[in-house]
Design a protein around this motif. Structure first.
Motif, mmCIF file in Angstrom:
data_model
loop_
_atom_site.group_PDB
_atom_site.id
_atom_site.type_symbol
_atom_site.label_atom_id
_atom_site.label_comp_id
_atom_site.label_asym_id
_atom_site.label_seq_id
_atom_site.Cartn_x
_atom_site.Cartn_y
_atom_site.Cartn_z
ATOM 1 N N PRO A 47 0.628 -1.187 -0.052
ATOM 2 C CA PRO A 47 0.031 -0.048 -0.233
ATOM 3 C C PRO A 47 0.752 1.200 0.126
ATOM 4 O O PRO A 47 1.880 1.312 0.608
ATOM 5 C CB PRO A 47 -0.883 -0.071 1.344
ATOM 6 N N GLN A 48 0.530 2.258 -0.632
ATOM 7 C CA GLN A 48 1.238 3.521 -0.749
ATOM 8 C C GLN A 48 0.743 4.282 0.431
ATOM 9 O O GLN A 48 -0.382 4.634 0.473
ATOM 10 C CB GLN A 48 0.884 4.271 -1.914
ATOM 11 N N PRO A 49 1.434 4.807 1.359
ATOM 12 C CA PRO A 49 1.137 5.553 2.310
ATOM 13 C C PRO A 49 0.942 7.000 2.194
ATOM 14 O O PRO A 49 1.533 7.476 1.283
ATOM 15 C CB PRO A 49 2.653 5.613 3.454
ATOM 16 N N THR A 50 0.056 7.542 2.794
ATOM 17 C CA THR A 50 -0.384 8.936 2.607
ATOM 18 C C THR A 50 0.306 9.814 3.944
ATOM 19 O O THR A 50 0.095 9.154 5.067
ATOM 20 C CB THR A 50 -1.538 9.317 2.569
ATOM 21 N N THR A 51 0.595 11.055 3.392
ATOM 22 C CA THR A 51 1.289 11.628 4.734
ATOM 23 C C THR A 51 0.728 13.241 4.807
ATOM 24 O O THR A 51 0.277 13.330 3.606
ATOM 25 C CB THR A 51 2.700 11.880 4.862
ATOM 26 N N ALA A 52 0.681 13.978 5.966
ATOM 27 C CA ALA A 52 0.310 15.268 6.004
ATOM 28 C C ALA A 52 1.428 16.198 5.651
ATOM 29 O O ALA A 52 1.113 17.336 5.780
ATOM 30 C CB ALA A 52 -0.148 15.463 7.529
ATOM 31 N N SER A 53 2.781 15.776 5.261
ATOM 32 C CA SER A 53 3.760 16.489 5.137
ATOM 33 C C SER A 53 3.411 17.282 3.561
ATOM 34 O O SER A 53 3.106 16.630 2.598
ATOM 35 C CB SER A 53 4.816 15.774 4.862
ATOM 36 N N ALA A 54 3.957 18.352 3.421
ATOM 37 C CA ALA A 54 3.967 19.276 2.170
ATOM 38 C C ALA A 54 5.320 19.039 1.629
ATOM 39 O O ALA A 54 5.621 19.632 0.453
ATOM 40 C CB ALA A 54 3.886 20.577 2.568
ATOM 41 N N LEU A 55 6.156 18.417 2.246
ATOM 42 C CA LEU A 55 7.601 18.190 1.635
ATOM 43 C C LEU A 55 7.508 17.410 0.544
ATOM 44 O O LEU A 55 6.826 16.423 0.394
ATOM 45 C CB LEU A 55 8.478 17.487 2.775
ATOM 46 N N THR A 56 8.408 17.792 -0.559
ATOM 47 C CA THR A 56 8.473 16.654 -1.783
ATOM 48 C C THR A 56 9.320 15.659 -1.304
ATOM 49 O O THR A 56 10.111 15.489 -0.437
ATOM 50 C CB THR A 56 9.528 17.486 -3.122
ATOM 51 N N GLU A 57 9.344 14.673 -2.281
ATOM 52 C CA GLU A 57 10.124 13.289 -1.979
ATOM 53 C C GLU A 57 11.711 13.627 -1.873
ATOM 54 O O GLU A 57 12.373 13.189 -1.192
ATOM 55 C CB GLU A 57 9.668 12.185 -2.834
ATOM 56 N N GLN A 58 11.840 14.608 -3.216
ATOM 57 C CA GLN A 58 13.235 15.050 -3.215
ATOM 58 C C GLN A 58 13.817 15.433 -1.856
ATOM 59 O O GLN A 58 14.857 15.181 -1.386
ATOM 60 C CB GLN A 58 13.559 15.863 -4.397
ATOM 61 N N GLU A 59 13.199 16.581 -1.147
ATOM 62 C CA GLU A 59 13.231 17.071 0.102
ATOM 63 C C GLU A 59 13.343 16.183 1.074
ATOM 64 O O GLU A 59 14.503 16.224 1.852
ATOM 65 C CB GLU A 59 12.269 18.296 0.531
ATOM 66 N N GLN A 68 6.851 13.526 8.557
ATOM 67 C CA GLN A 68 5.470 12.925 8.214
ATOM 68 C C GLN A 68 4.323 14.241 8.550
ATOM 69 O O GLN A 68 3.447 14.225 7.545
ATOM 70 C CB GLN A 68 4.838 11.840 8.995
ATOM 71 N N THR A 69 4.888 14.962 9.409
ATOM 72 C CA THR A 69 3.802 16.287 9.778
ATOM 73 C C THR A 69 4.513 17.696 9.551
ATOM 74 O O THR A 69 3.737 18.566 9.918
ATOM 75 C CB THR A 69 3.173 15.906 11.178
ATOM 76 N N ALA A 70 5.670 17.600 9.003
ATOM 77 C CA ALA A 70 6.286 18.853 8.621
ATOM 78 C C ALA A 70 5.681 19.748 7.674
ATOM 79 O O ALA A 70 5.653 18.915 6.569
ATOM 80 C CB ALA A 70 7.862 18.453 8.534
ATOM 81 N N PRO A 71 5.116 20.896 7.877
ATOM 82 C CA PRO A 71 4.383 21.274 6.824
ATOM 83 C C PRO A 71 5.358 22.084 5.899
ATOM 84 O O PRO A 71 4.845 22.380 4.595
ATOM 85 C CB PRO A 71 3.514 22.629 7.564
ATOM 86 N N ASP A 72 6.609 22.303 6.210
ATOM 87 C CA ASP A 72 7.566 22.749 4.982
ATOM 88 C C ASP A 72 8.949 22.407 5.442
ATOM 89 O O ASP A 72 9.168 21.940 6.613
ATOM 90 C CB ASP A 72 7.226 24.556 5.000
ATOM 91 N N LEU A 73 9.766 22.813 4.668
ATOM 92 C CA LEU A 73 11.373 22.622 4.694
ATOM 93 C C LEU A 73 11.848 23.066 5.814
ATOM 94 O O LEU A 73 12.547 22.462 6.920
ATOM 95 C CB LEU A 73 12.101 23.045 3.468
ATOM 96 N N HIS A 74 11.538 24.473 6.351
ATOM 97 C CA HIS A 74 12.154 25.117 7.496
ATOM 98 C C HIS A 74 11.826 24.465 8.765
ATOM 99 O O HIS A 74 12.542 24.510 9.591
ATOM 100 C CB HIS A 74 11.993 26.734 7.181
#
Length: 178
Positions: A106-118, A143-149
């Motif tokens: 199964p493909q997991p879903t996350t609340a993170s807005a990070l790209t896979e590359q990041e 999983q829960t980080a809304p952005d890179l910073h």
């Protein structure tokens, strides 16, 4: 990340490490930017982690990988252990022509807005400072980080030395700009 080598070749590299009675950590970075961690002890696969799963569950999920890159770090391994069959059976199962039916992971879903590359770069860079624990630390924080910073700030809290934290941030930002 550039296209990696075929998964069958990665399994072949793992097989060579096992046959050489190697001890250390093998990290497989997949073409779709996921990380697998394989602990080898005297040629035996004693721990397997992939796609938020461990042991036999990770083994099933790992069969879905098409290609990637493998890096082996010889030496001491963490005390984590998975209940797994002997290395030869694990490698036979992972090989694309291995016996047994494939079960789609199964493909997991996350609340993170990070790209896979990041996520991949964060985990790779953190591995340089904390070793194999980076997989678990990143799993907890990214999983829960809304952005890179925010992700960088959270991960820096797990580095004991402020100089390491600054170097980690610098390395990540340099790679993302390049």
């Amino acid at each position: 990340m550039s296209q990696g080598i075929p998964f069958a070749q990665l399994v072949g590299e793992l097989r060579q490490l096992c046959q050489a009675q190697s001890t250390g950590m093998a990290f497989i970075t997949t073409d779709d930017h996921k990380l697998a961690q394989v602990s080898l002890e005297n040629g035996n696969i004693v721990y397997l982690f992939f796609n938020k799963q461990r042991g036999k569950d990770a083994l099933q999920a790992l069969r879905q990988v098409h290609g990637g890159h493998l890096r082996f770090t010889p030496g001491t391994i963490p005390s984590f252990r998975s209940e797994l069959p002997p290395a030869e059976q694990v490698l036979d199962f992972l090989h694309p022509q291995g016996v047994g039916s494939e079960i789609p992971a199964p493909q997991p879903t996350t609340a993170s807005a990070l790209t896979e590359q990041e996520k991949s770069i964060l985990q790779e860079e953190l591995t340089e400072f904390v070793g194999p624990m980076a997989v678990i630390v990143c799993q907890e924080h990214l999983q829960t980080a809304p952005d890179l910073h925010t992700a960088l700030d959270k991960l820096c809290l797990d580095l004991p030395d402020p100089k390491q934290a600054e170097q980690f941030k610098s390395n990540v930002l340099r790679r993302l700009k390049g």
